[in-house]
Design a protein around this motif. Sequence first.
Motif, PDB file in Angstrom:
ATOM      1  N   SER A   1       0.853  -1.188   0.000  1.00 56.51           N
ATOM      2  CA  SER A   1       0.000   0.000   0.000  1.00 56.51           C
ATOM      3  C   SER A   1       0.887   1.236   0.000  1.00 56.51           C
ATOM      4  N   THR A   2       0.414   2.286  -0.659  1.00 51.39           N
ATOM      5  CA  THR A   2       1.235   3.483  -0.839  1.00 51.39           C
ATOM      6  C   THR A   2       0.482   4.734  -0.407  1.00 51.39           C
ATOM      7  N   LEU A   3       1.159   5.591   0.350  1.00 53.02           N
ATOM      8  CA  LEU A   3       0.646   6.917   0.708  1.00 53.02           C
ATOM      9  C   LEU A   3       1.455   7.957  -0.063  1.00 53.02           C
ATOM     10  N   ARG A   4       0.790   8.695  -0.937  1.00 58.55           N
ATOM     11  CA  ARG A   4       1.462   9.752  -1.696  1.00 58.55           C
ATOM     12  C   ARG A   4       1.062  11.149  -1.216  1.00 58.55           C
ATOM     13  N   GLU A   5      -0.171  11.295  -0.787  1.00 52.60           N
ATOM     14  CA  GLU A   5      -0.650  12.612  -0.355  1.00 52.60           C
ATOM     15  C   GLU A   5      -0.027  13.027   0.966  1.00 52.60           C
ATOM     16  N   LYS A   6       0.258  14.320   1.091  1.00 49.77           N
ATOM     17  CA  LYS A   6       0.727  14.885   2.358  1.00 49.77           C
ATOM     18  C   LYS A   6      -0.446  15.572   3.064  1.00 49.77           C
ATOM     19  N   PRO A   7      -0.465  15.547   4.386  1.00 49.23           N
ATOM     20  CA  PRO A   7      -1.518  16.283   5.104  1.00 49.23           C
ATOM     21  C   PRO A   7      -1.495  17.760   4.735  1.00 49.23           C
ATOM     22  N   ALA A   8      -2.669  18.384   4.722  1.00 50.71           N
ATOM     23  CA  ALA A   8      -2.770  19.797   4.350  1.00 50.71           C
ATOM     24  C   ALA A   8      -2.076  20.683   5.384  1.00 50.71           C
ATOM     25  N   GLY A   9      -1.588  21.834   4.919  1.00 51.32           N
ATOM     26  CA  GLY A   9      -1.040  22.835   5.838  1.00 51.32           C
ATOM     27  C   GLY A   9       0.434  22.708   6.137  1.00 51.32           C
ATOM     28  N   ARG A  10       1.132  21.764   5.503  1.00 49.24           N
ATOM     29  CA  ARG A  10       2.566  21.620   5.741  1.00 49.24           C
ATOM     30  C   ARG A  10       3.328  22.738   5.025  1.00 49.24           C
ATOM     31  N   GLY A  11       4.351  23.293   5.689  1.00 49.47           N
ATOM     32  CA  GLY A  11       5.157  24.346   5.083  1.00 49.47           C
ATOM     33  C   GLY A  11       6.085  23.803   4.009  1.00 49.47           C
ATOM     34  N   ALA A  12       6.470  24.677   3.060  1.00 50.83           N
ATOM     35  CA  ALA A  12       7.413  24.281   2.011  1.00 50.83           C
ATOM     36  C   ALA A  12       8.806  24.091   2.617  1.00 50.83           C
ATOM     37  N   VAL A  13       9.614  23.252   1.954  1.00 49.29           N
ATOM     38  CA  VAL A  13      10.984  23.017   2.405  1.00 49.29           C
ATOM     39  C   VAL A  13      11.948  23.438   1.307  1.00 49.29           C
ATOM     40  N   HIS A  14      12.937  24.247   1.666  1.00 49.73           N
ATOM     41  CA  HIS A  14      13.936  24.732   0.714  1.00 49.73           C
ATOM     42  C   HIS A  14      15.265  24.050   1.019  1.00 49.73           C
ATOM     43  N   THR A  15      15.934  23.553  -0.027  1.00 45.64           N
ATOM     44  CA  THR A  15      17.186  22.812   0.139  1.00 45.64           C
ATOM     45  C   THR A  15      18.320  23.543  -0.570  1.00 45.64           C
ATOM     46  N   TYR A  16      19.483  23.612   0.091  1.00 46.47           N
ATOM     47  CA  TYR A  16      20.643  24.305  -0.457  1.00 46.47           C
ATOM     48  C   TYR A  16      21.875  23.410  -0.342  1.00 46.47           C
ATOM     49  N   LEU A  17      22.775  23.491  -1.326  1.00 46.59           N
ATOM     50  CA  LEU A  17      24.084  22.845  -1.248  1.00 46.59           C
ATOM     51  C   LEU A  17      25.118  23.928  -0.997  1.00 46.59           C
ATOM     52  N   ALA A  18      26.072  23.662  -0.099  1.00 48.02           N
ATOM     53  CA  ALA A  18      27.001  24.721   0.277  1.00 48.02           C
ATOM     54  C   ALA A  18      28.387  24.172   0.571  1.00 48.02           C
ATOM     55  N   GLY A  19      29.380  25.015   0.330  1.00 52.62           N
ATOM     56  CA  GLY A  19      30.748  24.734   0.723  1.00 52.62           C
ATOM     57  C   GLY A  19      31.096  25.526   1.981  1.00 52.62           C
TER      58      GLY A  19
END
Length: 556
Positions: free
Chosen positions: A284-302
């Motif tokens: 069984s698979t869950l693809r949907e996320k619960p409503a109201g979750r904040g966005a996530v920003h990802t960065y690569l850094a040295g």
Amino acid sequence: MARPLVNDLAGQLTEVLPERLRTEAAQRLNAAGMELPDVLPEISDALRGIHLPESEADLTAAQTRLVFQELLVMQLALAMRRRSLTSELRAPSLECTATVRNRILRRFPFELTGDQRRVMDVIAADMARQFPMNRLLQGDVGSGKTVVAIFAMLVAVAGGHQATLMAPTEVLARQHHATLQRMLADSRVRVGLLCGSLGAAERRETVEKIRAGELDIVIGTQALLYGVEFHRLGLCVIDEQHKFGVKQRVTLRDGGVDPHYLVMSATPIPRSVAMTQFGDVDLSTLREKPAGRGAVHTYLAGDSWRDRWWAFVKERVAEGRQAFVVAPRVGPEVESADEELSELIDPAEPPAEDITSVHSTYEQLRTGPLKGLRVGLLHGRMASDEKQQVMESFAEGELDVLVSTTVIEVGIDVPNATVMAILGGNRFGLAQLHQLRGRVSRGTHAGHVCVFVDGDKPPQDDERLKVFEQTLDGFELAEADFRLRGPGDVLGQRQSGDARLRIADLHRDVEILQVAREMAQDWIDQDPEMESEGLEDLKSQVLRRYGNHLDLSDGA
């Protein structure tokens, strides 16, 4: 010179696929979009076609025949095991009536996703049967797998049986225990905790309550498997990390009756892996996320980003948020970051002297760029009560920053923690990086994850890290990780490298794998023991290749 030798060897091979099977396979493969003759070639012709092809079509047909046979043998073994784990065993029938379902759902103070409701319906149907549910629940981080597991456990309790949930770490087991105690505080459901750090007297008391039926739901680690007798166990929820096979199932059997099993996967599973490593279970698979979750920003850094990043962390803390800092190892003398979890460090990476340890990072930050903030330390080698105290302090907002190893990787839920720095990011696999990122997407505020790398190589040169930066979807990352790392020992223990498969390629041959899986399941449903005329040699090949590994001689 080659032709006589090939012809001689081809004549010595035993044909294990009868013509009717090769005809059906060709029909299904052609329907899937391949261009093959009406019947797959015999094994002798396939060997000649591989080494001495007369045309491109001959080569394709020969390759397909050999790939199909290898995948079919595997899928027949998995189908036989799946049948032995279900229809040949008995389990309690736990019916979930409309009244029970509504009473359980009222316990959840939030709106369920459509996927959660759909999977709950499927699980309820499974548990109503008289043979054990054997279901794998996969979903992206934050998709609400634990909520589905709680529903299943309450169905078992409503049916007059006990339920247990085995977590991969004691920290997570205690978190689940606290969650259930809050949710069920005004109910008659009795919830207990059993883990390795309990004192001898407390453990004896808990074990006795389990045996006497005075606990309805028991949360714990694999300590649950040792010296524990359940009064009337109806459901066992297991984390994927556990190696849970036939011997462990026998441990939980009561008078010839097995509990139902729900296995939760920490991360999404590539399609071809789901059909191989997990081919003996329902999925069984869950693809949907619960409503109201904040966005996530990802960065690569040295390294040049570090001062700016720590200033950013202080700004977020000043706004009331909290932060994680993840280091890949405990100290200079310890090889891996967290001895409790597997797949922590890419074995292909050579050891490096400049890898950052959690102890040195903790000291550097609390006396340097994060001086003045409340900084805590957490790793897998701390005493259990000490780990629990640190996690509780962080969850209650008494710490601003938690410097940790990957002990926080699975399931830790602190919605106010929205910032994460991952040090030595080149030392982690894609699935693990995604799990870590999932710790900062639990609430309504936007999340920020910055991945630093060890050494002089720019992080943008690492294809794996670029994929991680650009992709938030766990299912896409799973496929990318599968492509980059390789399938591993498909039905064995190794996590990366070349599979035991000799001819088939799980990434290239996924359509052939799908047809082989469907045919294997259909044939085993019709002929569970493979006793039909003409299948003797095929059955022998299945048992010779996978019999010991999949316990096909004694599935119970």
